[in-house]
Write a protein that holds these residues in place. Sequence first.
Motif, PDB file in Angstrom:
ATOM      1  N   VAL A   1      29.386   5.809   3.878  1.00  0.00           N
ATOM      2  CA  VAL A   1      28.319   4.918   4.337  1.00  0.00           C
ATOM      3  C   VAL A   1      27.546   4.372   3.144  1.00  0.00           C
ATOM      4  CG1 VAL A   1      26.134   4.823   5.595  1.00  0.00           C
ATOM      5  CG2 VAL A   1      28.111   5.955   6.623  1.00  0.00           C
ATOM      6  N   ALA A   2      27.178   5.246   2.215  1.00  0.00           N
ATOM      7  CA  ALA A   2      26.437   4.805   1.028  1.00  0.00           C
ATOM      8  C   ALA A   2      27.265   3.813   0.217  1.00  0.00           C
ATOM      9  CB  ALA A   2      26.043   6.003   0.173  1.00  0.00           C
ATOM     10  N   GLN A   3      28.571   4.078   0.083  1.00  0.00           N
ATOM     11  CA  GLN A   3      29.444   3.168  -0.675  1.00  0.00           C
ATOM     12  C   GLN A   3      29.541   1.815   0.018  1.00  0.00           C
ATOM     13  OE1 GLN A   3      31.060   4.189  -3.750  1.00  0.00           O
ATOM     14  NE2 GLN A   3      31.029   1.967  -3.839  1.00  0.00           N
ATOM     15  N   ALA A   4      29.652   1.821   1.343  1.00  0.00           N
ATOM     16  CA  ALA A   4      29.737   0.562   2.091  1.00  0.00           C
ATOM     17  C   ALA A   4      28.443  -0.246   1.957  1.00  0.00           C
ATOM     18  CB  ALA A   4      30.042   0.840   3.560  1.00  0.00           C
ATOM     19  N   VAL A   5      27.294   0.424   2.091  1.00  0.00           N
ATOM     20  CA  VAL A   5      26.004  -0.270   1.950  1.00  0.00           C
ATOM     21  C   VAL A   5      25.880  -0.846   0.548  1.00  0.00           C
ATOM     22  CG1 VAL A   5      23.499   0.088   1.854  1.00  0.00           C
ATOM     23  CG2 VAL A   5      24.826   1.058   3.741  1.00  0.00           C
ATOM     24  N   HIS A   6      26.259  -0.067  -0.457  1.00  0.00           N
ATOM     25  CA  HIS A   6      26.206  -0.527  -1.847  1.00  0.00           C
ATOM     26  C   HIS A   6      27.087  -1.760  -2.040  1.00  0.00           C
ATOM     27  CE1 HIS A   6      27.611  -0.720  -5.999  1.00  0.00           C
ATOM     28  NE2 HIS A   6      26.395  -0.302  -6.311  1.00  0.00           N
ATOM     29  N   ASP A   7      28.329  -1.685  -1.566  1.00  0.00           N
ATOM     30  CA  ASP A   7      29.279  -2.778  -1.804  1.00  0.00           C
ATOM     31  C   ASP A   7      28.897  -4.049  -1.055  1.00  0.00           C
ATOM     32  OD1 ASP A   7      30.591  -0.984  -3.403  1.00  0.00           O
ATOM     33  OD2 ASP A   7      32.289  -0.681  -2.056  1.00  0.00           O
ATOM     34  N   ILE A   8      28.409  -3.902   0.165  1.00  0.00           N
ATOM     35  CA  ILE A   8      27.975  -5.085   0.927  1.00  0.00           C
ATOM     36  C   ILE A   8      26.746  -5.712   0.264  1.00  0.00           C
ATOM     37  CG2 ILE A   8      26.981  -5.855   3.122  1.00  0.00           C
ATOM     38  CD1 ILE A   8      28.865  -3.726   4.458  1.00  0.00           C
ATOM     39  N   GLY A   9      25.803  -4.877  -0.164  1.00  0.00           N
ATOM     40  CA  GLY A   9      24.634  -5.397  -0.877  1.00  0.00           C
ATOM     41  C   GLY A   9      25.018  -6.121  -2.153  1.00  0.00           C
ATOM     42  N   SER A  10      25.939  -5.539  -2.914  1.00  0.00           N
ATOM     43  CA  SER A  10      26.386  -6.156  -4.169  1.00  0.00           C
ATOM     44  C   SER A  10      27.112  -7.474  -3.907  1.00  0.00           C
ATOM     45  CB  SER A  10      27.310  -5.202  -4.929  1.00  0.00           C
ATOM     46  OG  SER A  10      26.620  -4.041  -5.311  1.00  0.00           O
ATOM     47  N   ALA A  11      27.928  -7.497  -2.873  1.00  0.00           N
ATOM     48  CA  ALA A  11      28.654  -8.725  -2.536  1.00  0.00           C
ATOM     49  C   ALA A  11      27.692  -9.831  -2.126  1.00  0.00           C
ATOM     50  CB  ALA A  11      29.656  -8.446  -1.409  1.00  0.00           C
ATOM     51  N   LEU A  12      26.681  -9.468  -1.358  1.00  0.00           N
ATOM     52  CA  LEU A  12      25.671 -10.435  -0.935  1.00  0.00           C
ATOM     53  C   LEU A  12      24.917 -10.992  -2.139  1.00  0.00           C
ATOM     54  CD1 LEU A  12      24.017 -11.799   1.313  1.00  0.00           C
ATOM     55  CD2 LEU A  12      22.634  -9.728   1.407  1.00  0.00           C
ATOM     56  N   TRP A  13      24.505 -10.116  -3.024  1.00  0.00           N
ATOM     57  CA  TRP A  13      23.774 -10.503  -4.228  1.00  0.00           C
ATOM     58  C   TRP A  13      24.631 -11.400  -5.116  1.00  0.00           C
ATOM     59  CZ3 TRP A  13      22.497  -6.343  -8.447  1.00  0.00           C
ATOM     60  CH2 TRP A  13      21.687  -6.896  -9.438  1.00  0.00           C
ATOM     61  N   PHE A  14      25.845 -10.959  -5.420  1.00  0.00           N
ATOM     62  CA  PHE A  14      26.741 -11.704  -6.308  1.00  0.00           C
ATOM     63  C   PHE A  14      27.154 -13.036  -5.695  1.00  0.00           C
ATOM     64  CE2 PHE A  14      31.081 -12.804  -7.607  1.00  0.00           C
ATOM     65  CZ  PHE A  14      30.917 -12.923  -8.971  1.00  0.00           C
ATOM     66  N   GLY A  15      27.660 -12.984  -4.462  1.00  0.00           N
ATOM     67  CA  GLY A  15      28.163 -14.193  -3.811  1.00  0.00           C
ATOM     68  C   GLY A  15      27.075 -15.221  -3.568  1.00  0.00           C
ATOM     69  N   GLY A  16      25.911 -14.765  -3.130  1.00  0.00           N
ATOM     70  CA  GLY A  16      24.815 -15.691  -2.874  1.00  0.00           C
ATOM     71  C   GLY A  16      24.334 -16.370  -4.136  1.00  0.00           C
ATOM     72  N   THR A  17      24.303 -15.610  -5.230  1.00  0.00           N
ATOM     73  CA  THR A  17      23.856 -16.188  -6.497  1.00  0.00           C
ATOM     74  C   THR A  17      24.854 -17.218  -7.007  1.00  0.00           C
ATOM     75  OG1 THR A  17      22.701 -14.149  -7.023  1.00  0.00           O
ATOM     76  CG2 THR A  17      23.138 -15.635  -8.841  1.00  0.00           C
ATOM     77  N   VAL A  18      26.131 -16.912  -6.932  1.00  0.00           N
ATOM     78  CA  VAL A  18      27.148 -17.871  -7.372  1.00  0.00           C
ATOM     79  C   VAL A  18      27.081 -19.134  -6.519  1.00  0.00           C
ATOM     80  CG1 VAL A  18      29.632 -18.296  -7.553  1.00  0.00           C
ATOM     81  CG2 VAL A  18      28.677 -16.130  -8.352  1.00  0.00           C
ATOM     82  N   MET A  19      26.930 -18.974  -5.200  1.00  0.00           N
ATOM     83  CA  MET A  19      26.813 -20.143  -4.326  1.00  0.00           C
ATOM     84  C   MET A  19      25.585 -20.972  -4.700  1.00  0.00           C
ATOM     85  SD  MET A  19      25.190 -21.736  -1.610  1.00  0.00           S
ATOM     86  CE  MET A  19      24.115 -20.446  -1.062  1.00  0.00           C
ATOM     87  N   GLY A  20      24.487 -20.300  -5.006  1.00  0.00           N
ATOM     88  CA  GLY A  20      23.276 -21.019  -5.366  1.00  0.00           C
ATOM     89  C   GLY A  20      23.430 -21.814  -6.642  1.00  0.00           C
ATOM     90  N   VAL A  21      24.014 -21.186  -7.663  1.00  0.00           N
ATOM     91  CA  VAL A  21      24.209 -21.864  -8.945  1.00  0.00           C
ATOM     92  C   VAL A  21      25.197 -23.014  -8.806  1.00  0.00           C
ATOM     93  CG1 VAL A  21      25.141 -21.562 -11.276  1.00  0.00           C
ATOM     94  CG2 VAL A  21      23.569 -19.867 -10.340  1.00  0.00           C
ATOM     95  N   ALA A  22      26.300 -22.758  -8.113  1.00  0.00           N
ATOM     96  CA  ALA A  22      27.345 -23.783  -8.002  1.00  0.00           C
ATOM     97  C   ALA A  22      27.056 -24.828  -6.933  1.00  0.00           C
ATOM     98  CB  ALA A  22      28.686 -23.108  -7.694  1.00  0.00           C
ATOM     99  N   GLY A  23      26.326 -24.448  -5.882  1.00  0.00           N
ATOM    100  CA  GLY A  23      26.119 -25.355  -4.768  1.00  0.00           C
ATOM    101  C   GLY A  23      24.704 -25.858  -4.610  1.00  0.00           C
ATOM    102  N   VAL A  24      23.757 -24.951  -4.444  1.00  0.00           N
ATOM    103  CA  VAL A  24      22.377 -25.345  -4.163  1.00  0.00           C
ATOM    104  C   VAL A  24      21.800 -26.182  -5.301  1.00  0.00           C
ATOM    105  CG1 VAL A  24      20.016 -24.478  -3.877  1.00  0.00           C
ATOM    106  CG2 VAL A  24      21.884 -23.446  -2.594  1.00  0.00           C
ATOM    107  N   ASN A  25      21.900 -25.674  -6.523  1.00  0.00           N
ATOM    108  CA  ASN A  25      21.320 -26.393  -7.656  1.00  0.00           C
ATOM    109  C   ASN A  25      21.942 -27.777  -7.830  1.00  0.00           C
ATOM    110  OD1 ASN A  25      19.740 -24.182  -8.175  1.00  0.00           O
ATOM    111  ND2 ASN A  25      20.879 -23.511  -9.955  1.00  0.00           N
ATOM    112  N   LYS A  26      23.248 -27.860  -7.660  1.00  0.00           N
ATOM    113  CA  LYS A  26      23.963 -29.116  -7.897  1.00  0.00           C
ATOM    114  C   LYS A  26      23.821 -30.102  -6.737  1.00  0.00           C
ATOM    115  CE  LYS A  26      25.489 -27.375 -11.660  1.00  0.00           C
ATOM    116  NZ  LYS A  26      24.595 -27.556 -12.782  1.00  0.00           N
ATOM    117  N   SER A  27      23.594 -29.602  -5.522  1.00  0.00           N
ATOM    118  CA  SER A  27      23.541 -30.494  -4.362  1.00  0.00           C
ATOM    119  C   SER A  27      22.378 -31.468  -4.440  1.00  0.00           C
ATOM    120  CB  SER A  27      23.480 -29.699  -3.057  1.00  0.00           C
ATOM    121  OG  SER A  27      22.268 -28.970  -2.996  1.00  0.00           O
TER     122      SER A  27
END
Length: 196
Positions: free
Chosen positions: A11-37
Motif C-alpha cells: 500500500v505504501a509503495q502504491a501510494v508513493h508511486d502514484i504520488g510520484s507519477a502525478l507529480w512528475f507527469g503533471g509537471t512535464v505536462m505543465g512545462v510542455a503544454g500549459v506554458n506553451k499553450s
Amino acid sequence: MQMTATDNHAVAQAVHDIGSALWFGGTVMGVAGVNKSGSDLRDGIDRIRVAESAWGRFGPVQWLGIGATLLAGAQLARMGGRRMALQKGFGTVGAVKAGLAVAGAAATAYAAYSGSRIGRLAEEAHQRGDKVEVRDATLSTPETPSEIARWQRRQRLAQYLVPVLAGANIACGSYLVQSYRMGATGKGVLRRLLPD
C-alpha cells in the motif's frame, strides 16, 4: 481482515508511486503544454494569465502528489530499517532518494513562487497601461519588462529542474524495489559482511 506487513508495504509503495507519477507527469505536462499553450493567444498579459490560472488549479493536486511521495517514502524508509542496516547500498540510495524528493519539493515551491511574481508584475504593468509582451508564460521577448523576464528565467529553470528531480526520485525508487529481490538482497548482505 488484518493487513500484514507485506500488505502495508504494498500500500505504501502504491501510494508513493502514484504520488510520484502525478507529480512528475503533471509537471512535464505543465512545462510542455500549459506554458506553451499561451503562445496561441494574442496578448502577452493573457498568455501569463492563462498559464497562471492553469498552474493555480493544478497546484493543490501537484502538492497532493508531492505529499504522497514524501509521506509514503518516509513510511517505506521506516519499514526498510533493517534492510538499510544489513544490505549494502540500500541506505545510501534511500538517502539520495529522500534528498531528491525534498529538493524537488523545494524546486516546485520556488517555481510556484516565481509564477506568482510574474503574474503580479504583469498585472501591475498592465494596470499602469504598459504593454506586457512575452512569447509564452516563461519565455520573454526583447520588449518584456526586465523584472518579468528575470522571474521568467527563474521559473523556467525551476520548472525544468522539477521533473529531473522527480524522475530521479522515481528511478531511485525502482532501484530500491529491485533490491527486495532475493538475489539482490543476498548480494547486498554479502557485500556488507565481506570486505572489498
